[in-house]
Structures are given as structure tokens and as C-alpha cells.
Design a protein around this motif. Structure first.
Motif, PDB file in Angstrom:
ATOM      1  N   LYS A 108       0.643  -0.463  -0.184  1.00  9.69           N
ATOM      2  CA  LYS A 108       0.157  -0.531  -0.445  1.00  9.69           C
ATOM      3  C   LYS A 108       0.760   1.317   0.518  1.00  9.69           C
ATOM      4  O   LYS A 108       1.811   1.267   0.739  1.00  9.69           O
ATOM      5  CB  LYS A 108      -0.928  -0.196   1.300  1.00  9.69           C
ATOM      6  N   ALA A 109       0.371   2.514  -0.330  1.00  9.51           N
ATOM      7  CA  ALA A 109       1.145   3.456  -0.787  1.00  9.51           C
ATOM      8  C   ALA A 109       1.284   4.164   0.424  1.00  9.51           C
ATOM      9  O   ALA A 109      -0.320   4.444   1.192  1.00  9.51           O
ATOM     10  CB  ALA A 109       0.556   4.449  -1.634  1.00  9.51           C
ATOM     11  N   VAL A 110       2.171   4.539   1.419  1.00 14.36           N
ATOM     12  CA  VAL A 110       1.982   5.744   2.063  1.00 14.36           C
ATOM     13  C   VAL A 110       2.550   6.337   2.932  1.00 14.36           C
ATOM     14  O   VAL A 110       3.434   6.905   1.647  1.00 14.36           O
ATOM     15  CB  VAL A 110       2.826   4.445   3.777  1.00 14.36           C
ATOM     16  N   GLU A 111       2.374   7.372   3.133  1.00 18.79           N
ATOM     17  CA  GLU A 111       2.696   8.977   3.496  1.00 18.79           C
ATOM     18  C   GLU A 111       2.919   9.206   4.691  1.00 18.79           C
ATOM     19  O   GLU A 111       2.609   8.795   5.655  1.00 18.79           O
ATOM     20  CB  GLU A 111       2.357  10.298   3.362  1.00 18.79           C
ATOM     21  N   LEU A 112       5.100   9.608   5.089  1.00 16.15           N
ATOM     22  CA  LEU A 112       5.464   9.849   6.019  1.00 16.15           C
ATOM     23  C   LEU A 112       6.046  10.949   6.834  1.00 16.15           C
ATOM     24  O   LEU A 112       6.023  11.155   5.983  1.00 16.15           O
ATOM     25  CB  LEU A 112       6.242   8.178   7.115  1.00 16.15           C
ATOM     26  N   ASP A 113       6.059  12.259   7.822  1.00 14.72           N
ATOM     27  CA  ASP A 113       6.250  13.262   7.945  1.00 14.72           C
ATOM     28  C   ASP A 113       7.550  12.588   8.606  1.00 14.72           C
ATOM     29  O   ASP A 113       8.353  11.989   8.792  1.00 14.72           O
ATOM     30  CB  ASP A 113       5.420  14.168   9.243  1.00 14.72           C
ATOM     31  N   VAL A 114       8.728  13.471   8.066  1.00  8.94           N
ATOM     32  CA  VAL A 114       9.523  13.363   7.897  1.00  8.94           C
ATOM     33  C   VAL A 114      10.110  15.333   8.907  1.00  8.94           C
ATOM     34  O   VAL A 114       9.979  15.715   7.932  1.00  8.94           O
ATOM     35  CB  VAL A 114      10.612  13.471   7.033  1.00  8.94           C
ATOM     36  N   ASP A 115      11.432  14.277   9.859  1.00  7.76           N
ATOM     37  CA  ASP A 115      12.150  16.011  10.339  1.00  7.76           C
ATOM     38  C   ASP A 115      13.172  15.457  10.478  1.00  7.76           C
ATOM     39  O   ASP A 115      13.740  14.408  10.862  1.00  7.76           O
ATOM     40  CB  ASP A 115      11.537  15.855  11.806  1.00  7.76           C
ATOM     41  N   PHE A 116      13.729  16.049   9.637  1.00 12.59           N
ATOM     42  CA  PHE A 116      15.832  16.152   9.367  1.00 12.59           C
ATOM     43  C   PHE A 116      16.233  16.981  10.313  1.00 12.59           C
ATOM     44  O   PHE A 116      15.782  17.968  10.660  1.00 12.59           O
ATOM     45  CB  PHE A 116      15.960  16.228   7.917  1.00 12.59           C
ATOM     46  N   GLY A 117      16.652  15.903  11.089  1.00 17.36           N
ATOM     47  CA  GLY A 117      17.984  16.218  11.559  1.00 17.36           C
ATOM     48  C   GLY A 117      19.440  17.185  11.761  1.00 17.36           C
ATOM     49  O   GLY A 117      19.720  17.864  12.563  1.00 17.36           O
ATOM     50  N   GLY A 118      19.384  17.377  10.905  1.00 16.64           N
ATOM     51  CA  GLY A 118      20.771  17.510  10.012  1.00 16.64           C
ATOM     52  C   GLY A 118      22.153  16.608   9.715  1.00 16.64           C
ATOM     53  O   GLY A 118      21.694  15.286  10.556  1.00 16.64           O
ATOM     54  N   VAL A 119      22.820  16.927   9.248  1.00 16.18           N
ATOM     55  CA  VAL A 119      24.230  16.176   9.443  1.00 16.18           C
ATOM     56  C   VAL A 119      25.456  16.818  10.466  1.00 16.18           C
ATOM     57  O   VAL A 119      25.457  17.544  10.086  1.00 16.18           O
ATOM     58  CB  VAL A 119      25.015  15.952   8.154  1.00 16.18           C
ATOM     59  N   ALA A 120      26.451  15.653  11.014  1.00 19.07           N
ATOM     60  CA  ALA A 120      27.628  15.923  12.047  1.00 19.07           C
ATOM     61  C   ALA A 120      28.508  14.559  11.237  1.00 19.07           C
ATOM     62  O   ALA A 120      28.118  13.653  11.194  1.00 19.07           O
ATOM     63  CB  ALA A 120      26.831  16.142  12.636  1.00 19.07           C
ATOM     64  N   GLY A 121      29.586  14.517  11.909  1.00 12.04           N
ATOM     65  CA  GLY A 121      30.008  13.835  11.882  1.00 12.04           C
ATOM     66  C   GLY A 121      30.769  13.385  13.610  1.00 12.04           C
ATOM     67  O   GLY A 121      30.519  14.345  14.036  1.00 12.04           O
ATOM     68  N   ASP A 122      30.810  12.165  13.606  1.00 13.87           N
ATOM     69  CA  ASP A 122      30.898  11.730  15.182  1.00 13.87           C
ATOM     70  C   ASP A 122      32.611  11.599  15.155  1.00 13.87           C
ATOM     71  O   ASP A 122      33.759  11.764  14.635  1.00 13.87           O
ATOM     72  CB  ASP A 122      30.224  10.428  15.053  1.00 13.87           C
ATOM     73  N   ASN A 126      32.886   9.581  10.925  1.00 14.30           N
ATOM     74  CA  ASN A 126      31.495   9.040  10.028  1.00 14.30           C
ATOM     75  C   ASN A 126      31.547  10.587  10.056  1.00 14.30           C
ATOM     76  O   ASN A 126      30.605  10.959  10.377  1.00 14.30           O
ATOM     77  CB  ASN A 126      31.188   7.733  10.835  1.00 14.30           C
ATOM     78  N   THR A 127      30.828   9.968   8.620  1.00 13.61           N
ATOM     79  CA  THR A 127      29.757  11.539   8.536  1.00 13.61           C
ATOM     80  C   THR A 127      28.445  11.052   8.898  1.00 13.61           C
ATOM     81  O   THR A 127      28.390   9.449   7.946  1.00 13.61           O
ATOM     82  CB  THR A 127      29.349  11.942   6.722  1.00 13.61           C
ATOM     83  N   LYS A 128      27.322  11.283   9.353  1.00 15.57           N
ATOM     84  CA  LYS A 128      25.990  10.999   9.871  1.00 15.57           C
ATOM     85  C   LYS A 128      25.016  11.307   9.550  1.00 15.57           C
ATOM     86  O   LYS A 128      25.014  13.302   9.500  1.00 15.57           O
ATOM     87  CB  LYS A 128      26.062  10.624  11.299  1.00 15.57           C
ATOM     88  N   ALA A 129      23.601  11.252  10.046  1.00 16.34           N
ATOM     89  CA  ALA A 129      22.572  11.893   8.908  1.00 16.34           C
ATOM     90  C   ALA A 129      21.413  11.989  10.358  1.00 16.34           C
ATOM     91  O   ALA A 129      20.858  10.630  10.196  1.00 16.34           O
ATOM     92  CB  ALA A 129      21.955  12.192   7.383  1.00 16.34           C
ATOM     93  N   GLY A 130      20.163  12.283  10.074  1.00 20.47           N
ATOM     94  CA  GLY A 130      19.796  11.734  11.650  1.00 20.47           C
ATOM     95  C   GLY A 130      18.144  12.074  11.298  1.00 20.47           C
ATOM     96  O   GLY A 130      17.923  13.902  10.631  1.00 20.47           O
ATOM     97  N   PHE A 131      17.208  11.510  11.903  1.00 22.44           N
ATOM     98  CA  PHE A 131      15.845  11.928  10.904  1.00 22.44           C
ATOM     99  C   PHE A 131      14.816  11.364  12.612  1.00 22.44           C
ATOM    100  O   PHE A 131      14.901  10.131  13.021  1.00 22.44           O
ATOM    101  CB  PHE A 131      15.614  10.981   9.966  1.00 22.44           C
TER     102      PHE A 131
END
Length: 172
Positions: A108-122, A126-131
Motif C-alpha cells: 500500500k502507498a503510505v506517506e510519513l512525516d519526516v523531520d530532518f535533524g541535520g548532518v554531523a561528523g562523529d 564518520n558522517t551521520k545524518a539524523g531523522f
């Protein structure tokens, strides 16, 4: 000018996949999928247009109650023996993740809300992106139809299921 896609993979150590469903209309039960994997391919820094894929192992379901977990893995719900994985494939469109969710071979088609937290280095280079990703589905749309009614006429398990993912991606 060609745009190179950046590949990302879910970091399972820093991610969680959960769901919430009303029980007896008066409280909420939370569950998790403990084993999952996913990836994204993006050509933009804000992930708009990113292609996303995800799978979860149904047998890894955990609601902190073994009997309930066993029932959820049975044919009354997910039927983990016959349908061991659920999957999602879609695209980020602004603050929405739109795509196809497949459970028990029902897509089934679904639509979810996304809150992009940004990108940071650990600290390990490593480069990380959070959602944070959240949405609601009807479990009956996916043949998760078991239900019972209490003596007072209340539904035991709600049809509406909230999906909540906290995801950290690591750049490949």
C-alpha cells in the motif's frame, strides 16, 4: 552536469523502529522491530528526492511481553513464518517520505512525516545524518485483521497503528 548520488546506510546502533497501538481504547502498547536495515541514496544535502529502502525482520518484534510477541508473529497478525520481512521503498519529498509499504505481501502507498535533524561528523570520522519519521497506517489494510471485543463492546486492538522511527544514517 551530472550529479553524483551519495549512499547512506542505517546505523542500527543509533536507530530504532517502533510502533504504537491502542489497547482496549484506554492505553497504548509500544513495540519495536529489533532487527532492520535500510539505505538512502541522495543527490542533495537536505535529502530532498532521496531514494529510501528499508526492511525489518518480523521475528524480531518486541513488545516486552513474550506471549504477545508470539501472538503478533502468528497468522493472526504478521505470520512471521510465511512473511518473515516487511519492507518499504520510497522517496523523500520535502518533509514527507512517500512510498510503498509491504506487509504480508500486501503493498500500500503510505506517506510519513519526516523531520530532518541535520548532518554531523562523529568522533570516528564518520558522517551521520539524523531523522525522525512518523506516520499512521491501518493494520487491516495489510491483513493484520485479528481482533476481539470486550464484554463492554470495546475493541481490544485499534486498527490505527502509529509508526515511529528514529534513524541515524552513516555515509558510505
Amino acid at each position: 552536469m551530472s550529479t553524483t548520488a551519495t549512499k547512506w546506510a542505517i546505523d542500527p546502533t543509533h536507530s530504532e523502529v517502533s510502533f504504537k497501538v491502542k489497547h482496549l481504547v484506554i492505553s497504548t502498547v509500544t513495540g519495536y522491530f529489533r532487527k532492520f536495515e535500510g539505505s538512502a541514496e541522495s543527490t542533495s544535502d537536505d535529502f530532498n528526492g532521496a531514494k529510501v529502502s528499508f526492511t525489518a525482520d518480523v521475528d524480531s518484534i518486541d513488545t516486552n511481553q513474550a506471549d504477545r510477541d508470539g501472538h503478533l508473529k502468528s497468522d493472526d497478525f504478521f505470520n512471521a513464518a510465511e512473511y518473515p520481512k516487511l519492507s518499504f521503498s520510497g522517496v523523500v519529498e520535502g518533509d514527507k517520505l512517500k512510498g510503498d509499504l509491504t506487509i504480508r505481501e500486501v503493498t500500500k502507498a503510505v506517506e510519513l512525516d519526516v523531520d530532518f535533524g541535520g548532518v554531523a561528523g562523529d568522533p570516528y570520522g564518520n558522517t551521520k545524518a539524523g531523522f525522525e519519521i512518523e506516520g499512521k497506517i491501518s493494520r487491516k489494510d495489510f491483513n493484520l485483521k485479528w481482533n476481539a471485543v470486550t464484554e463492554a463492546g470495546s475493541v481490544v486492538v485499534s486498527d490505527a497503528v502509529r509508526i515511529i522511527l528514529s534513524v541515524q544514517l552513516v555515509k558510505q
